[in-house]
Design an enzyme around this catalytic site. Structure first.
Site, short mmCIF file in Angstrom:
data_model
loop_
_atom_site.label_atom_id
_atom_site.label_comp_id
_atom_site.label_asym_id
_atom_site.label_seq_id
_atom_site.Cartn_x
_atom_site.Cartn_y
_atom_site.Cartn_z
N ASN A 118 0.86 -1.19 0.00
CA ASN A 118 0.00 0.00 0.00
C ASN A 118 0.89 1.23 0.00
O ASN A 118 1.98 1.21 0.59
CB ASN A 118 -0.87 0.00 1.27
N HIS A 120 0.91 5.07 1.36
CA HIS A 120 0.20 5.89 2.34
C HIS A 120 0.90 7.24 2.44
O HIS A 120 2.13 7.31 2.54
CB HIS A 120 0.22 5.19 3.70
N SER A 147 4.87 6.68 2.48
CA SER A 147 5.44 5.37 2.81
C SER A 147 4.82 4.30 1.93
O SER A 147 3.61 4.34 1.66
CB SER A 147 5.15 4.99 4.27
N ASP A 156 -2.64 0.51 7.98
CA ASP A 156 -1.42 1.29 7.78
C ASP A 156 -0.32 0.86 8.74
O ASP A 156 0.55 1.66 9.11
CB ASP A 156 -1.69 2.80 7.93
C1 GRF Z 1 -2.46 8.94 -2.57
O1 GRF Z 1 -2.14 10.08 -1.84
C2 GRF Z 1 -2.13 7.70 -1.79
O2 GRF Z 1 -0.98 7.83 -1.00
C3 GRF Z 1 -3.33 7.56 -0.91
O3 GRF Z 1 -4.42 7.91 -1.73
C4 GRF Z 1 -3.96 8.80 -2.74
C5 GRF Z 1 -4.32 8.20 -4.06
O4 GRF Z 1 -4.04 9.06 -5.12
N1 GRF Z 1 -3.42 6.22 -0.36
P1 GRF Z 1 -4.23 8.54 -6.62
O5 GRF Z 1 -5.64 7.97 -6.73
O6 GRF Z 1 -3.19 7.51 -6.89
O7 GRF Z 1 -4.05 9.77 -7.45
#
Ligand code: GRF
Length: 231
Positions: A118, A120, A147, A156
């Site tokens: 994932n 985050h 991360s 997370d």
């Molecule tokens: C990103 O900031 C990611 O870290 C978080 O959700 C957002 C997704 O953005 N988990 P995208 O849909 O890839 O533009």
């Protein structure tokens, strides 16, 4: 971790993406793979939202895109099992959660532990959950970032593979900080997926390893967009 599918003349490392929204991380992965900068094949995008823009991005690029609605299932476990069954049909070596906004049931994801990551938008373990940019500003952090971590049943909370750090500037608001973090999320995710596809980062005997040894401190994204062992 499985090091890719042998399909006769070529070995490809197959990536499925779970996403709920705009899909900029998916687009970054796709651009890198298409340009030959990332040795993987994107084999499917899956969403819990039929209206997620990421599904359109995938379809336009000829990548299988599918959504399932949680409303069609009696509970979280049933939905997550159906979703991961659908993902399994594309035989991924790795599932990348890139803006997937639902918590996954621990029993459903258990078979995928070590094969699911994932991204985050915080320097974990700081600021789990939502509104991470607001939390970083409210905490008065001088540094913030993103991360990439292994997905476990703890939200997370899985072992962190790599991080990208950005400064928090005095006049930042949530939007400016989010944009600065996002610009580093993309190279961070590409470098992390590449490290897994190449076998440099692996899940071995229930532990996150780098170069064959347990990884105690997350790798760090350098200004050259390569992962470095933290000093
Ligand atoms: C990103 O900031 C990611 O870290 C978080 O959700 C957002 C997704 O953005 N988990 P995208 O849909 O890839 O533009």
């Amino acid at each position: 971790m499985d090091r890719g599918h042998d399909r006769g003349d070529t070995v490809s490392f197959r990536i499925a993406v779970l996403a709920s929204g705009r899909g900029s991380n998916f687009l970054a992965l796709h651009a890198a793979a298409s340009a030959g900068r990332l040795p993987v094949e994107l084999v499917g995008v899956f969403s819990d939202k039929a209206s997620a823009p990421v599904l359109g991005h995938a379809g336009e690029r000829g990548i299988a895109a599918r959504s399932l609605s949680p409303r069609d299932f009696p509970n979280r476990l049933a939905f997550d099992l159906a979703l991961l069954d659908a993902v399994a049909t594309v035989q991924p070596d790795l599932i990348v959660c890139a803006g997937y906004m639902r918590i996954l049931d621990g029993d459903a994801l258990a078979p995928w532990i070590g094969r699911m990551i994932n991204i985050h938008p915080s320097l974990l373990p700081k600021h789990r959950g939502l509104h991470t940019h607001r939390k970083a500003l409210e905490a008065g952090d001088h540094e913030h970032g993103a991360s990439v971590h292994m997905v476990t049943a703890e939200l997370d909370g899985g072992p962190v593979i790599a991080q990208a750090v950005v400064p928090v500037l005095p006049d930042d608001d949530e939007a400016t900080l989010a944009q600065r973090v996002l610009s580093r999320e993309h190279p961070l995710l590409i470098a992390s997926v590449a490290a897994i596809a190449r076998g440099e980062v692996a899940w071995q005997d229930g532990r996150l390893c780098h170069a064959g040894k347990p990884l105690a401190t997350p790798l760090r994204l350098g200004s050259d967009d390569r992962l470095q062992v933290a000093a």
